[in-house]
Scaffold this active site. Structure first.
Site, PDB file in Angstrom:
ATOM      1  N   MET A  21     -68.899  35.468  16.698  1.00  0.00           N
ATOM      2  CA  MET A  21     -68.735  36.749  16.867  1.00  0.00           C
ATOM      3  C   MET A  21     -70.157  37.517  17.511  1.00  0.00           C
ATOM      4  O   MET A  21     -70.185  38.525  17.683  1.00  0.00           O
ATOM      5  CB  MET A  21     -68.620  37.600  15.523  1.00  0.00           C
ATOM      6  CG  MET A  21     -67.491  37.153  14.657  1.00  0.00           C
ATOM      7  SD  MET A  21     -66.681  38.164  13.607  1.00  0.00           S
ATOM      8  CE  MET A  21     -67.923  38.226  12.469  1.00  0.00           C
ATOM      9  N   HIS A  25     -78.004  33.643  17.677  1.00  0.00           N
ATOM     10  CA  HIS A  25     -79.033  33.168  17.221  1.00  0.00           C
ATOM     11  C   HIS A  25     -79.272  31.569  17.155  1.00  0.00           C
ATOM     12  O   HIS A  25     -78.424  30.905  17.587  1.00  0.00           O
ATOM     13  CB  HIS A  25     -79.431  33.636  15.756  1.00  0.00           C
ATOM     14  CG  HIS A  25     -78.301  33.531  14.929  1.00  0.00           C
ATOM     15  ND1 HIS A  25     -78.001  32.274  14.508  1.00  0.00           N
ATOM     16  CD2 HIS A  25     -77.474  34.148  14.170  1.00  0.00           C
ATOM     17  CE1 HIS A  25     -76.831  32.096  13.639  1.00  0.00           C
ATOM     18  NE2 HIS A  25     -76.599  33.518  13.498  1.00  0.00           N
ATOM     19  N   GLU A  26     -80.242  30.886  16.975  1.00  0.00           N
ATOM     20  CA  GLU A  26     -80.555  29.763  16.564  1.00  0.00           C
ATOM     21  C   GLU A  26     -79.275  28.741  16.127  1.00  0.00           C
ATOM     22  O   GLU A  26     -79.108  27.661  16.328  1.00  0.00           O
ATOM     23  CB  GLU A  26     -82.060  29.086  16.225  1.00  0.00           C
ATOM     24  CG  GLU A  26     -82.381  27.878  16.569  1.00  0.00           C
ATOM     25  CD  GLU A  26     -82.577  27.526  18.045  1.00  0.00           C
ATOM     26  OE1 GLU A  26     -82.931  28.483  19.018  1.00  0.00           O
ATOM     27  OE2 GLU A  26     -82.107  26.483  18.223  1.00  0.00           O
ATOM     28  N   HIS A  28     -76.161  29.526  15.929  1.00  0.00           N
ATOM     29  CA  HIS A  28     -75.097  29.478  16.947  1.00  0.00           C
ATOM     30  C   HIS A  28     -75.570  28.287  17.875  1.00  0.00           C
ATOM     31  O   HIS A  28     -74.631  27.410  18.290  1.00  0.00           O
ATOM     32  CB  HIS A  28     -74.779  30.801  17.605  1.00  0.00           C
ATOM     33  CG  HIS A  28     -74.321  31.851  16.716  1.00  0.00           C
ATOM     34  ND1 HIS A  28     -75.214  32.823  16.701  1.00  0.00           N
ATOM     35  CD2 HIS A  28     -73.232  31.810  15.955  1.00  0.00           C
ATOM     36  CE1 HIS A  28     -74.457  33.640  15.919  1.00  0.00           C
ATOM     37  NE2 HIS A  28     -73.439  33.293  15.645  1.00  0.00           N
ATOM     38  N   GLN A  52     -60.782  40.503  10.523  1.00  0.00           N
ATOM     39  CA  GLN A  52     -61.479  39.910   9.436  1.00  0.00           C
ATOM     40  C   GLN A  52     -62.240  40.741   8.517  1.00  0.00           C
ATOM     41  O   GLN A  52     -63.121  40.424   7.591  1.00  0.00           O
ATOM     42  CB  GLN A  52     -62.212  38.553   9.652  1.00  0.00           C
ATOM     43  CG  GLN A  52     -63.391  38.744  10.618  1.00  0.00           C
ATOM     44  CD  GLN A  52     -63.852  37.376  11.356  1.00  0.00           C
ATOM     45  OE1 GLN A  52     -63.127  36.777  12.172  1.00  0.00           O
ATOM     46  NE2 GLN A  52     -64.818  36.695  10.761  1.00  0.00           N
ATOM     47  N   GLN A 139     -71.960  25.138   8.248  1.00  0.00           N
ATOM     48  CA  GLN A 139     -71.639  25.022   6.913  1.00  0.00           C
ATOM     49  C   GLN A 139     -72.158  26.359   6.033  1.00  0.00           C
ATOM     50  O   GLN A 139     -71.759  26.410   5.085  1.00  0.00           O
ATOM     51  CB  GLN A 139     -72.678  23.778   6.608  1.00  0.00           C
ATOM     52  CG  GLN A 139     -72.584  23.526   5.116  1.00  0.00           C
ATOM     53  CD  GLN A 139     -71.441  23.292   4.362  1.00  0.00           C
ATOM     54  OE1 GLN A 139     -70.457  22.571   4.859  1.00  0.00           O
ATOM     55  NE2 GLN A 139     -71.445  23.556   3.062  1.00  0.00           N
ATOM     56  N   ASP A 141     -71.142  29.168   6.420  1.00  0.00           N
ATOM     57  CA  ASP A 141     -69.784  29.830   5.754  1.00  0.00           C
ATOM     58  C   ASP A 141     -68.992  28.758   5.445  1.00  0.00           C
ATOM     59  O   ASP A 141     -67.818  28.243   5.844  1.00  0.00           O
ATOM     60  CB  ASP A 141     -68.977  30.527   7.129  1.00  0.00           C
ATOM     61  CG  ASP A 141     -69.774  31.489   7.530  1.00  0.00           C
ATOM     62  OD1 ASP A 141     -70.194  32.471   6.834  1.00  0.00           O
ATOM     63  OD2 ASP A 141     -70.146  31.449   8.674  1.00  0.00           O
TER      64      ASP A 141
HETATM   65  O1  PAF Z   1     -67.846  32.508  11.505  1.00  0.00           O
HETATM   66  C1  PAF Z   1     -67.654  33.418  12.627  1.00  0.00           C
HETATM   67  O2  PAF Z   1     -68.485  33.859  13.191  1.00  0.00           O
HETATM   68  C2  PAF Z   1     -66.096  33.986  12.502  1.00  0.00           C
HETATM   69  O3  PAF Z   1     -65.544  33.996  11.229  1.00  0.00           O
HETATM   70  C3  PAF Z   1     -65.236  33.206  13.564  1.00  0.00           C
HETATM   71  C4  PAF Z   1     -64.968  31.889  13.073  1.00  0.00           C
HETATM   72  C5  PAF Z   1     -65.798  33.060  14.904  1.00  0.00           C
HETATM   73  C6  PAF Z   1     -63.698  33.908  13.576  1.00  0.00           C
HETATM   74  O4  PAF Z   1     -63.915  35.300  14.054  1.00  0.00           O
END
Ligand code: PAF
Length: 272
Positions: A21, A25-26, A28, A52, A139, A141
Site C-alpha cells: 500500500m 520502508h525497509e 517492503h 480493507q 510475516q 501481517d
Molecule cells: O499488506 C498490505 O500492505 C496489504 O494488505 C496488501 C496485501 C497490499 C493488500 O492491499
C-alpha cells in the site's frame, strides 16, 4: 500490466510480485530483495485499497509518497510498479468479493470485521492482473499471510507464496508505514510490544508452556506503558488460528495494540 506480464511470460521470465500500500520502508524493500532472489523480474504494486479499511479507520490519512516510493523501489531493482487508481480497480458495477471463511473472523478480524475480505478480494484481483509466479508477503501481517496462503491453495492460483521475516527498527519495533503516526512518547512506549514478545521467547526457552501465564506477562509489560491500549494478545495454531492453552508444536503468539490513535500488530512463531 496484464499485457506486460503476458509478454514477460512469453519471454520465459519468471515474475515475482510484492503487493504493497506504499509509503515504502525497509520492510517492503526486504520483500523486493526476496522476490529478486526468487524470480527474474520483480513487480511491485502500490494501492491503498479502500475496501480493507473499515468505517472510522485511517484510509484517508494513510501515508502516501509516490515519488519517494518510485525512487526507493527502482534503487532496489524493482522492474515494474503497478499503481492503479481506485476507479481502475473498482468500477461502479463492482460486485464480486473473495472471502476466506473462519480464518478471517479471528484475531484482527474480531475488531476489523470486513478487513480480510477487502484484502483477499484485492489480492485476488492483483494476482489476476500481475500473473506472478511467486508473491512475497511479510510475516508481520501473520494472519494476512495465513489467509492468503489458504486462498491461493483453495482457488488453485499458480503462484507460490513466500512469507518473509519481520524487519525491525534498531530498538525492535516492527517496521510499518503506520509508525509515522507515533508521537515521540508513543514511539518509545511502542518498543514494549517486541520486548514482551522477546520475554515470551525466554519464558518458553525456560520451560513455561502455560499460555495464560505467558499472556499475563505480556499484558503486564504492555499495560505498564502509559500510551498503550491492548486490543488482543493471543496464542494460536499457525494453520487454522485456533487458540491454544499450551505451547506445543508450532504456535503463533500475536499482539495487537493501540498507541495513541494508531493500531499496531506484531508476532512471533515459537516451536517446541
Ligand atoms: O499488506 C498490505 O500492505 C496489504 O494488505 C496488501 C496485501 C497490499 C493488500 O492491499
Amino acid at each position: 500490466m496484464q499485457k506486460i506480464s503476458d509478454e514477460l511470460r512469453r519471454e520465459k521470465k519468471t515474475i515475482g510480485f510484492v503487493p504493497t500500500m506504499g509509503y515504502i520502508h525497509e520492510g517492503h524493500l526486504s520483500l523486493i530483495d526476496v522476490s529478486n532472489r526468487n524470480s527474474d523480474i520483480t513487480v511491485a504494486s502500490i494501492f491503498v485499497n479502500p475496501t480493507q479499511f473499515g468505517a472510522g479507520e485511517d484510509y484517508r490519512e494513510y501515508p502516501r509518497d509516490i515519488e519517494m516510493d518510485k525512487m526507493l523501489l527502482k534503487k532496489r531493482r524493482c522492474s515494474f510498479l503497478f499503481y492503479p487508481d481506485v476507479d481502475a480497480m473498482y468500477s461502479k458495477y463492482f460486485k464480486t468479493e473473495v472471502y476466506v471463511k473462519d480464518l478471517s473472523r479471528f484475531l484482527c478480524g474480531i475488531r476489523r470485521k470486513t478487513h480480510f475480505k477487502g484484502v483477499t478480494t484485492v489480492v485476488a484481483k492483483l494476482f489476476n492482473i500481475v500473473k506472478p509466479d511467486i508473491a512475497v508477503f511479510g510475516q508481520k501481517d501473520a494472519q494476512q499471510a495465513i489467509i492468503i496462503k489458504r486462498m491461493v491453495e483453495d482457488l488453485n492460483y499458480n503462484t507460490k507464496v513466500i512469507i518473509a521475516p519481520i524487519i525491525r527498527e534498531k530498538d525492535g519495533l516492527a517496521m510499518s508505514s503506520r509508525n509515522v503516526y507515533l508521537a515521540k512518547g508513543e514511539r518509545k512506549d511502542a518498543t514494549v510490544i517486541y520486548n514482551s514478545l522477546k520475554e515470551t521467547e525466554h519464558m518458553i526457552e525456560n520451560g513455561v508452556r502455560n499460555v495464560s501465564i505467558i499472556v499475563r506477562r505480556i499484558r503486564e509489560m504492555i499495560s505498564s506503558k502509559k500510551s498503550a491500549r491492548i486490543d488482543y494478545i493471543k496464542a494460536v495454531e499457525t494453520k487454522d488460528l485456533k487458540p491454544v492453552n499450551e505451547i506445543k508444536g508450532e504456535v503463533l503468539i500475536a499482539v495487537a495494540c493501540y498507541f495513541g490513535k494508531a493500531r499496531f500488530i506484531d508476532n512471533i512463531i515459537v516451536k517446541v
